[in-house]
Enzyme design. Structure first.
Site, PDB file in Angstrom:
ATOM      1  N   SER A  83       3.889   2.958  -7.536  1.00  0.00           N
ATOM      2  CA  SER A  83       4.342   4.123  -7.337  1.00  0.00           C
ATOM      3  C   SER A  83       5.401   4.302  -5.967  1.00  0.00           C
ATOM      4  O   SER A  83       6.470   4.757  -5.840  1.00  0.00           O
ATOM      5  CB  SER A  83       3.350   5.336  -7.036  1.00  0.00           C
ATOM      6  N   ARG A  84       5.135   3.293  -5.245  1.00  0.00           N
ATOM      7  CA  ARG A  84       5.605   3.126  -3.630  1.00  0.00           C
ATOM      8  C   ARG A  84       5.765   1.775  -3.432  1.00  0.00           C
ATOM      9  O   ARG A  84       5.249   0.921  -3.997  1.00  0.00           O
ATOM     10  CB  ARG A  84       5.036   3.651  -2.564  1.00  0.00           C
TER      11      ARG A  84
ATOM     12  N   ASN B 189      -0.650  -5.868  -7.847  1.00  0.00           N
ATOM     13  CA  ASN B 189       0.288  -5.546  -6.728  1.00  0.00           C
ATOM     14  C   ASN B 189      -0.640  -4.412  -5.816  1.00  0.00           C
ATOM     15  O   ASN B 189      -0.529  -4.379  -4.618  1.00  0.00           O
ATOM     16  CB  ASN B 189       1.591  -4.874  -6.963  1.00  0.00           C
TER      17      ASN B 189
ATOM     18  N   SER C  99      -0.589 -12.457   0.022  1.00  0.00           N
ATOM     19  CA  SER C  99       0.067 -12.292   1.382  1.00  0.00           C
ATOM     20  C   SER C  99      -0.129 -13.636   2.190  1.00  0.00           C
ATOM     21  O   SER C  99      -0.880 -14.480   2.063  1.00  0.00           O
ATOM     22  CB  SER C  99      -0.728 -11.064   1.834  1.00  0.00           C
TER      23      SER C  99
ATOM     24  N   ILE D 244       6.905  -7.103   5.065  1.00  0.00           N
ATOM     25  CA  ILE D 244       7.918  -6.536   4.390  1.00  0.00           C
ATOM     26  C   ILE D 244       8.163  -5.031   4.849  1.00  0.00           C
ATOM     27  O   ILE D 244       7.101  -4.444   5.007  1.00  0.00           O
ATOM     28  CB  ILE D 244       7.660  -6.456   2.678  1.00  0.00           C
TER      29      ILE D 244
ATOM     30  N   GLY E 147      -0.062  -0.037  -8.679  1.00  0.00           N
ATOM     31  CA  GLY E 147       0.250   0.441  -7.431  1.00  0.00           C
ATOM     32  C   GLY E 147       1.565   0.346  -7.559  1.00  0.00           C
ATOM     33  O   GLY E 147       2.455  -0.160  -6.774  1.00  0.00           O
TER      34      GLY E 147
ATOM     35  N   TYR F 278      -8.601  -7.925   4.628  1.00  0.00           N
ATOM     36  CA  TYR F 278      -7.304  -8.276   4.021  1.00  0.00           C
ATOM     37  C   TYR F 278      -7.238  -9.757   3.828  1.00  0.00           C
ATOM     38  O   TYR F 278      -6.908 -10.136   2.601  1.00  0.00           O
ATOM     39  CB  TYR F 278      -6.461  -7.680   4.824  1.00  0.00           C
TER      40      TYR F 278
HETATM   41  P1  NAP Z   1       2.181   0.585  -0.167  1.00  0.00           P
HETATM   42  O1  NAP Z   1       3.714   0.818   0.278  1.00  0.00           O
HETATM   43  O2  NAP Z   1       1.036   1.139   0.704  1.00  0.00           O
HETATM   44  O3  NAP Z   1       2.097   1.040  -1.730  1.00  0.00           O
HETATM   45  C1  NAP Z   1       0.733   0.501  -2.072  1.00  0.00           C
HETATM   46  C2  NAP Z   1       0.689   1.115  -3.690  1.00  0.00           C
HETATM   47  O4  NAP Z   1      -0.739   0.717  -4.195  1.00  0.00           O
HETATM   48  C3  NAP Z   1       0.987   2.483  -3.975  1.00  0.00           C
HETATM   49  O5  NAP Z   1       1.444   2.618  -5.034  1.00  0.00           O
HETATM   50  C4  NAP Z   1      -0.684   2.896  -4.061  1.00  0.00           C
HETATM   51  O6  NAP Z   1      -0.737   4.163  -4.719  1.00  0.00           O
HETATM   52  C5  NAP Z   1      -1.095   1.869  -4.632  1.00  0.00           C
HETATM   53  N1  NAP Z   1      -2.682   1.828  -4.577  1.00  0.00           N
HETATM   54  C6  NAP Z   1      -3.401   1.787  -3.502  1.00  0.00           C
HETATM   55  N2  NAP Z   1      -4.655   1.641  -3.568  1.00  0.00           N
HETATM   56  C7  NAP Z   1      -4.889   1.662  -5.121  1.00  0.00           C
HETATM   57  C8  NAP Z   1      -5.884   1.807  -5.841  1.00  0.00           C
HETATM   58  N3  NAP Z   1      -7.312   1.692  -5.581  1.00  0.00           N
HETATM   59  N4  NAP Z   1      -5.592   1.716  -7.400  1.00  0.00           N
HETATM   60  C9  NAP Z   1      -4.248   1.772  -7.790  1.00  0.00           C
HETATM   61  N5  NAP Z   1      -3.300   1.840  -7.087  1.00  0.00           N
HETATM   62  C10 NAP Z   1      -3.520   1.897  -5.695  1.00  0.00           C
HETATM   63  O7  NAP Z   1       1.854  -1.098  -0.247  1.00  0.00           O
HETATM   64  P2  NAP Z   1       2.966  -2.338  -0.149  1.00  0.00           P
HETATM   65  O8  NAP Z   1       3.550  -2.536   1.207  1.00  0.00           O
HETATM   66  O9  NAP Z   1       4.054  -2.068  -1.144  1.00  0.00           O
HETATM   67  O10 NAP Z   1       2.138  -3.544  -0.769  1.00  0.00           O
HETATM   68  C11 NAP Z   1       2.082  -3.821  -2.082  1.00  0.00           C
HETATM   69  C12 NAP Z   1       1.281  -5.039  -2.282  1.00  0.00           C
HETATM   70  O11 NAP Z   1       1.855  -6.143  -1.419  1.00  0.00           O
HETATM   71  C13 NAP Z   1      -0.113  -5.121  -1.537  1.00  0.00           C
HETATM   72  O12 NAP Z   1      -1.117  -5.421  -2.297  1.00  0.00           O
HETATM   73  C14 NAP Z   1       0.126  -5.455  -0.329  1.00  0.00           C
HETATM   74  O13 NAP Z   1      -1.223  -6.127   0.332  1.00  0.00           O
HETATM   75  C15 NAP Z   1       1.097  -6.817  -0.463  1.00  0.00           C
HETATM   76  N6  NAP Z   1       1.629  -7.183   0.682  1.00  0.00           N
HETATM   77  C16 NAP Z   1       2.667  -6.203   1.341  1.00  0.00           C
HETATM   78  C17 NAP Z   1       3.188  -6.932   2.547  1.00  0.00           C
HETATM   79  C18 NAP Z   1       3.910  -6.061   3.313  1.00  0.00           C
HETATM   80  O14 NAP Z   1       4.459  -6.221   4.513  1.00  0.00           O
HETATM   81  N7  NAP Z   1       4.200  -4.733   3.096  1.00  0.00           N
HETATM   82  C19 NAP Z   1       3.192  -8.107   2.790  1.00  0.00           C
HETATM   83  C20 NAP Z   1       2.333  -8.872   2.205  1.00  0.00           C
HETATM   84  C21 NAP Z   1       1.653  -8.451   0.858  1.00  0.00           C
HETATM   85  P3  NAP Z   1      -0.750   5.663  -4.057  1.00  0.00           P
HETATM   86  O15 NAP Z   1       0.390   5.791  -3.037  1.00  0.00           O
HETATM   87  O16 NAP Z   1      -0.917   6.778  -5.083  1.00  0.00           O
HETATM   88  O17 NAP Z   1      -2.033   5.784  -3.121  1.00  0.00           O
END
Ligand code: NAP
Length: 247
Positions: A14-15, A90, A142, A188, A12, A155
């Protein structure tokens, strides 16, 4: 170390957090391999941006929860082709709703990507890293896996599971100099939190001692530390990057 290129693999990437981790580890000198699943244009943009900054990156469309595809990816792209120095698990999704309304599919989809997917990558990476007698595995958990959150039973279960997986793998792999740690971000600023209603966002911020949501860079810096030589004697730990939300 072999003469193959030291590589960091980020699921994951890309974003959001994964993209910033990719940039940060590229700046630390690793070749970056990352996966994505649904947005090829974002993945290509991330590759182009890393290359423009002087790094090297490749993107792979690969669903984390697909056992066969993950095994094939390691056989075709990783084993004997690169030196796998770092794995960052991730990739993650949410399917939020209260437990009384949660469908089996909502539960299964989140467990499959966030927990089972991390297991599949960890298992493949462990085979390679134990043979190398070196490696860093970093699982993105998380704060929700530590403190729970209404509307996120699926989750929270996946993210708490990642902590148990981290501690168990650290015990199994330590004798081969492979460290396994988790980073537990709080709230985040990414696409995942962009859809929060303004009143919910305000409520979260008021509960965070540092008075703001975190940035992807806050998380990436903790990941880069765990991947670095400075963290050589740290394994089985959870580093919270949550502004004091849960301590
Ligand atoms: P995000 O912006 O939604 O990005 C998610 C990334 O994961 C994207 O690159 C997406 O690719 C990829 N992805 C989703 N499903 C996938 C799959 N089945 N196989 C491969 N890649 C997949 O998420 P984020 O906020 O950066 O979160 C990243 C990590 O941090 C996650 O594990 C999340 O649970 C954790 N986290 C986030 C927060 C927060 O507040 N944001 C807090 C605690 C933990 P596509 O774009 O191609 O779908």
């Amino acid at each position: 170390m072999s003469d193959l290129t030291p590589t960091a693999l980020i699921t994951g990437g890309s974003r959001g957090i994964g993209r910033t981790v990719a940039f940060t580890l590229a700046a630390a000198g690793y070749q970056i391999y990352f996966t994505y699943v649904s947005r090829p244009e974002a993945a290509q943009q991330t590759v182009a941006d890393i290359e423009a900054a002087g790094g090297s990156a490749r993107a792979f469309c690969l669903d984390s929860g697909d056992s066969e595809a993950v095994s094939r990816f390691f056989a075709e792209e990783i084993k004997g082709k690169v030196h796998l120095s770092v794995l960052v698990n991730n990739a993650g999704i949410t399917r939020d709703t209260l437990v009384l309304r949660m469908k089996d599919e909502d539960f299964d989809a989140v467990i499959n990507t966030n927990l089972r997917g991390a297991f599949l990558f960890l298992r493949e990476a462990a085979k390679i890293m134990t043979r190398q007698r070196a490696g860093r595995i970093i699982n993105i958990s998380s704060v929700v896996g530590q403190m729970g959150n209404a509307g996120q039973i699926n989750y929270a279960a996946a993210k708490a599971g990642l902590i148990g997986m981290t501690k168990s793998a650290a015990k199994e792999l330590g004798s081969r100099s492979v460290t396994v740690n988790a980073v537990a971000p709080g709230f985040i600023e990414t696409d995942m939190t962009a859809s929060l209603a303004e009143d919910v966002r305000k409520a979260y911020v008021s509960a965070i001692p540092l008075g703001r949501l975190g940035s992807a860079q806050d998380v990436a810096d903790a990941v880069a530390f765990l991947a670095s030589d400075k963290a050589a004697y740290i394994t089985g730990q959870v580093i919270a990057v949550n502004g004091g939300l849960y301590c």
